[in-house]
Design an enzyme around this catalytic site. Structure first.
Site, mmCIF file in Angstrom:
data_model
loop_
_atom_site.group_PDB
_atom_site.id
_atom_site.type_symbol
_atom_site.label_atom_id
_atom_site.label_comp_id
_atom_site.label_asym_id
_atom_site.label_seq_id
_atom_site.Cartn_x
_atom_site.Cartn_y
_atom_site.Cartn_z
ATOM 1 N N LYS A 33 0.846 -1.212 0.000
ATOM 2 C CA LYS A 33 0.000 0.000 0.000
ATOM 3 C C LYS A 33 0.875 1.253 0.000
ATOM 4 C CE LYS A 33 -0.172 -0.104 5.051
ATOM 5 N NZ LYS A 33 -0.974 -0.500 6.238
ATOM 6 N N ARG A 131 -10.531 0.081 14.834
ATOM 7 C CA ARG A 131 -10.444 0.751 13.540
ATOM 8 C C ARG A 131 -11.384 -0.009 12.616
ATOM 9 N NH1 ARG A 131 -4.475 1.542 10.997
ATOM 10 N NH2 ARG A 131 -5.038 -0.450 10.052
ATOM 11 N N HIS A 163 -6.249 -7.158 13.222
ATOM 12 C CA HIS A 163 -5.027 -6.345 13.177
ATOM 13 C C HIS A 163 -4.679 -5.915 14.593
ATOM 14 C CE1 HIS A 163 -2.007 -4.066 11.077
ATOM 15 N NE2 HIS A 163 -2.539 -2.878 11.233
ATOM 16 N N ARG A 219 0.955 -10.673 7.341
ATOM 17 C CA ARG A 219 0.899 -9.482 6.485
ATOM 18 C C ARG A 219 2.046 -8.561 6.885
ATOM 19 N NH1 ARG A 219 -4.190 -9.475 8.883
ATOM 20 N NH2 ARG A 219 -3.639 -7.488 9.866
ATOM 21 N N TYR A 261 14.729 30.313 7.141
ATOM 22 C CA TYR A 261 13.579 31.118 7.567
ATOM 23 C C TYR A 261 13.485 31.236 9.082
ATOM 24 C CZ TYR A 261 11.721 30.580 2.814
ATOM 25 O OH TYR A 261 11.532 30.616 1.453
ATOM 26 N N CYS A 308 13.102 23.897 4.414
ATOM 27 C CA CYS A 308 12.270 24.667 3.489
ATOM 28 C C CYS A 308 11.544 23.713 2.548
ATOM 29 C CB CYS A 308 13.139 25.626 2.683
ATOM 30 S SG CYS A 308 14.218 26.649 3.703
ATOM 31 N N ASP A 310 11.999 23.246 -0.564
ATOM 32 C CA ASP A 310 12.847 22.656 -1.603
ATOM 33 C C ASP A 310 14.285 22.424 -1.183
ATOM 34 O OD1 ASP A 310 10.603 23.390 -3.433
ATOM 35 O OD2 ASP A 310 11.309 25.390 -2.861
HETATM 36 C C1 LIG Z 1 -0.263 -1.565 6.837
HETATM 37 C C2 LIG Z 1 -0.876 -2.807 7.307
HETATM 38 C C3 LIG Z 1 -0.108 -3.960 7.551
HETATM 39 C C4 LIG Z 1 1.396 -3.946 7.521
HETATM 40 O O1 LIG Z 1 1.866 -3.392 8.719
HETATM 41 P P1 LIG Z 1 3.437 -3.349 9.034
HETATM 42 O O2 LIG Z 1 3.494 -2.866 10.428
HETATM 43 O O3 LIG Z 1 4.013 -2.373 8.074
HETATM 44 O O4 LIG Z 1 3.935 -4.707 8.841
HETATM 45 C C5 LIG Z 1 -0.757 -5.130 7.872
HETATM 46 N N1 LIG Z 1 -2.099 -5.175 7.960
HETATM 47 C C6 LIG Z 1 -2.872 -4.077 7.782
HETATM 48 C C7 LIG Z 1 -4.332 -4.185 7.937
HETATM 49 C C8 LIG Z 1 -2.285 -2.856 7.465
HETATM 50 O O5 LIG Z 1 -3.068 -1.787 7.284
#
Ligand SMILES: *Cc1c(COP(=O)(O)O)cnc(C)c1O
Length: 372
Positions: A33, A131, A163, A219, A261, A308, A310
């Site tokens: 992602k 979430r 998760h 994952r 700045y 800044c 850039d």
């Molecule tokens: C981003 C994400 C992951 C990966 O998480 P990491 O901490 O980068 O391994 C796994 N599952 C879900 C649902 C995520 O949104």
């Protein structure tokens, strides 16, 4: 490199995945992602698959369709789907859908009808992150609806997943609590006649520290890119991204010179300032003003004054630095350069944000290593 570049070592991505695979009996999903955390989704996905990942994970339908559009046929799960997105396109493209509520389930059923084939679903249970996913009594409601849709042939429940909230602190009590609720949720699914082939809850941190969370699939995101989700440990991973630029200009200035700045930095002695053409428009966090580390002239120096849009100015002291010299903001650290972890500390954020921000459009991304 003309001016600035983000260099991504695809061999590192491939090897990191191979390392993750060696540590588990589960399948590995490489999470790609957000343009593969700034590394470039397609090359990163191909390198991860070459390293032994058997799944790819993304958030949006657009990301999933971009993988398919590039000819990638590996299983893909997309899990950030809002009502009204054209799920029929996902079903037609053979993209698996993360579903955490009855509304999306109903849309998936409609999409399956439109596409003329069952939608492949991974039902999400919220075990404590609060979430995505169905929490508490909403889980059996989702199961009930999914069981009916499956009996009708509209969907196939391929996975059940959750998760973690706190896996980056390996001993944290929420991990066991979430794991317990996940197991209970799976038993509940069983009682509704749903036995998903793929049960998954582990992110990178859990993949690296908690084998008891691996189930059928892990994952992994950040670890694929060689960064550690756990402070103070590298797990033998190799960071894939290097951010660097050539010095634009140097100048010798007297003590008491205000820099950038707002003059938040004033030189204490005569010193050499180097102007480096990277700024927050390229991914350098403005929060790293007066703190971001840069390897230049063989030594690590700090940003002087505000970042800044850039450019940044680096106070190099008496180090010999010339226009055209290469300034390394971060890399894998083997050449003495700072790492994304050092930048995260300097900007009060996490390494995830550092690399992801450098995935913008202005700095050219160049690839090293095998391009599968
Ligand atoms: C981003 C994400 C992951 C990966 O998480 P990491 O901490 O980068 O391994 C796994 N599952 C879900 C649902 C995520 O949104």
């Amino acid at each position: 490199m003309w001016q600035a570049e983000v260099r991504v070592d695809l061999d590192a991505i491939r090897e990191n995945v191979t390392r993750l695979r060696a540590g588990t009996t589960a399948e590995v999903m490489a999470v790609v992602k957000a343009d593969a955390y700034g590394h470039g989704m397609l090359p990163a996905a191909r390198a991860a698959l070459a390293g032994g990942a058997t799944w790819l994970g993304v958030c949006t339908l657009d990301e999933a369709l971009a993988l398919r559009g590039a000819g990638i046929t590996a299983p893909v799960l997309a899990w950030l789907l809002t009502p009204g997105v054209p799920l029929d396109r996902a079903v037609a493209a053979g993209v698996d859908l993360g579903v955490g509520g009855p509304e999306l389930l109903a849309e998936a059923v409609g999409a399956a009808r439109a596409a003329g084939r069952p939608a492949r679903l991974h039902l999400k249970i919220d075990t404590g992150l609060s979430r995505g996913g169905a929490a508490g009594g909403d889980w059996p409601v989702l199961l009930e609806a999914a069981a009916k849709a499956q009996a009708d042939g509209a969907v196939e429940v391929v996975g059940a997943w959750s998760h973690f909230a706190y896996a980056d602190a390996p001993g944290h009590p929420t991990i066991d609590r979430q794991l317990h609720l996940f197991r209970e949720g799976l038993e509940r699914a069983e009682r509704h006649g749903i036995t998903p082939r793929l049960r998954h809850i582990a992110n990178s941190a859990a993949t690296l520290t908690r084998p008891d969370t691996h189930f059928d699939l892990v994952r992994a995101g950040i670890a694929v890119y060689g960064l550690s989700p756990v402070a103070g440990e590298t797990f033998g991973l190799r960071p894939a991204m290097t951010a660097r630029a050539r010095v634009l200009l140097t100048k010798r200035v007297p003590p008491g010179t205000g820099v950038s700045y707002g003059h938040t930095y004033t030189t204490e002695r005569e010193t050499t300032l180097a102007v480096v053409p990277l700024g927050y428009g390229d991914g350098v966090p403005r929060h790293a003003s007066n703190s971001g580390p840069v390897l230049l002239g063989g030594e690590v120096h700090r940003i002087a004054g505000r970042v800044c849009m850039d450019q940044i100015v680096v106070d190099c002291g008496d180090t010999r630095v010339r226009p055209g010299d290469v300034a390394v903001l971060f890399g894998d650290g083997r050449g003495g350069e700072p790492t994304a972890d050092d930048w995260a500390a300097a900007a009060d954020t996490i390494n995830y944000e550092i690399v992801t921000r450098f995935g913008g459009v202005r700095v050219p991304r160049v690839y090293a290593g095998d391009q599968p």
